[in-house]
Write an enzyme that holds these catalytic residues in place. Structure first.
Site, short mmCIF file in Angstrom:
data_model
loop_
_atom_site.label_atom_id
_atom_site.label_comp_id
_atom_site.label_asym_id
_atom_site.label_seq_id
_atom_site.Cartn_x
_atom_site.Cartn_y
_atom_site.Cartn_z
N THR A 64 102.44 49.76 12.36
CA THR A 64 101.96 48.43 12.73
C THR A 64 101.54 48.47 14.19
O THR A 64 102.39 48.57 15.09
CB THR A 64 103.05 47.37 12.50
OG1 THR A 64 103.44 47.40 11.12
CG2 THR A 64 102.55 45.98 12.84
N GLY A 318 98.98 40.16 7.17
CA GLY A 318 98.87 41.29 8.08
C GLY A 318 100.18 42.06 8.15
O GLY A 318 100.94 42.11 7.18
N GLU A 319 100.43 42.68 9.29
CA GLU A 319 101.63 43.46 9.55
C GLU A 319 101.67 44.80 8.82
O GLU A 319 102.44 45.68 9.14
CB GLU A 319 102.92 42.68 9.22
CG GLU A 319 103.09 41.39 9.97
CD GLU A 319 104.40 40.67 9.60
OE1 GLU A 319 105.23 41.25 8.88
OE2 GLU A 319 104.58 39.51 10.04
N GLY A 320 100.84 44.95 7.77
CA GLY A 320 100.91 46.10 6.88
C GLY A 320 101.48 45.73 5.52
O GLY A 320 101.72 46.60 4.68
#
EC number: 2.4.2.21
Length: 354
Positions: A64, A318-320
């Site tokens: 991230t 998001g964030e992965g």
């Protein structure tokens, strides 16, 4: 020769003989041809990247990348830049969405500071790759210098190399954290799509219609002022991009140079992948799109890169997180190819005749 140039030189075409063998095995398995849909070509792609039919994705890491954006001062986000650093601490403490979903996928999470506007303790368990404390406001000038943009890409390559060397890496997921980064990502896809900003700008942290209008106007001002040239991807990154987006681009290039598949998350991760592929089109052969984000511009990024997402769950975190969920699908692809028996293996003859 720079690290970027060296890495690009090492990116080769995945093994086409293995891919052909994988497709043949899939076609001859004891089931109707094509009955597993998009899982089949994904399985064959994984085999070609990894160079074997029995692929094991045991060592998974999601990186991230974090960075702040000067354009936040234009009011394009509901949250202040301070949230970026606060979320980095949350990732390290294991309390964020990505921590939970990555653990479920059997992946570890590493946070990389490419440009957070905060001084982290050197002992904090993150990847300390800060280029500068956030970008400049792209609505009043370039987001960063060309040298800083190149440094962010090479930082991402360095992270990929570090992970590949120790503890080893079978599958890399990319994720992001950075208040204001949907604005930078939308600017990037605007450069490459030529589409009206109204069609590309999404809600980010939850903007209403008035906020979306402001965001589109700010991006237009940035594009008119900086005039990024799509033929110069490093220049695009420098003028309207982000430090974490550069890091994400470097992760893709670094992984491709080491013949490691990459699964990208949503809008920001795909913006990084887009820059990577503009710098080196061959890198695209190593990318899987984890999911289709609800962020408007993501669909156009996927089209530009010729990628079909593995999942569509109406996510935009998001964030992965999308990459983590897609890892389950890629794990399944490896077992589909290696473990489902062919008609010959189960003793059924002439199954596809007639």
């Amino acid at each position: 020769m720079t690290l970027l140039e060296q890495s690009i030189q090492h990116i080769t075409q995945p093994d086409q003989e293995i891919k052909s063998a994988a497709l043949k095995r899939l076609a001859n398995q004891a089931r109707p041809r094509g009955s597993l849909g998009r899982l089949e070509p994904a399985a064959a792609r994984l085999a070609s990247i990894c160079g074997r039919l029995d692929v094991k994705l045991d060592r998974k890491t999601i990186v991230t990348c974090a960075g702040d954006h000067g354009v936040v001062e234009e009011g394009v986000s509901l949250f202040p830049s301070e949230v970026t650093a606060q979320m980095v601490y949350n990732f390290v403490q294991g309390g964020a969405s990505i921590n939970v979903l990555a653990a479920h996928a059997g992946a570890r999470v590493r946070v990389a500071d490419l440009g957070v506007s905060h001084d982290f303790d050197p002992g904090l368990d993150i990847l300390h790759k800060k280029i500068r404390k956030g970008t400049a406001n792209m609505a009043t000038g370039p987001a960063m210098t060309r040298e800083e943009a190149a440094a962010s890409v090479e930082a991402g390559i360095g992270i990929a190399n570090q992970l590949a060397d120790s503890p080893g890496l079978d599958l890399l997921g990319t994720g992001d954290m950075g208040i204001g980064n949907t604005t930078a990502s939308s600017a990037i896809i605007a450069v490459y799509s030529g589409l009206p900003l109204k069609e590309l700008v999404g809600p980010g942290t939850g903007l209403d219609e008035q906020g979306l209008d402001l965001k589109a106007r700010v991006i237009k001002r940035a594009l008119d002022l900086n005039r990024p040239d799509p033929a110069d991807p490093m220049g695009v990154l420098a003028r309207v991009g982000g430090l974490e987006i550069g890091g994400l681009a470097g992760l893709v290039i670094g992984a491709a140079a080491r013949q490691i598949p990459v699964v990208c998350d949503g809008l920001i991760s795909t913006a990084g992948a887009l820059i990577a592929c503009e710098l080196c089109p061959a890198a695209g052969q190593y990318i899987f799109a984890g999911h289709r984000s609800r962020e408007t511009g993501h669909e156009y990024m996927l089209r530009h890169l010729g990628l079909t997402p593995l999942l569509d769950l109406e996510m935009r975190l998001g964030e992965g997180t999308g990459a983590a969920l897609a890892m389950h699908i890629l794990d399944a692809c490896t077992r589909i190819l290696a473990d489902i028996k062919t008609f010959e293996e189960v003793g059924i003859e002439n199954a596809h005749e007639g």
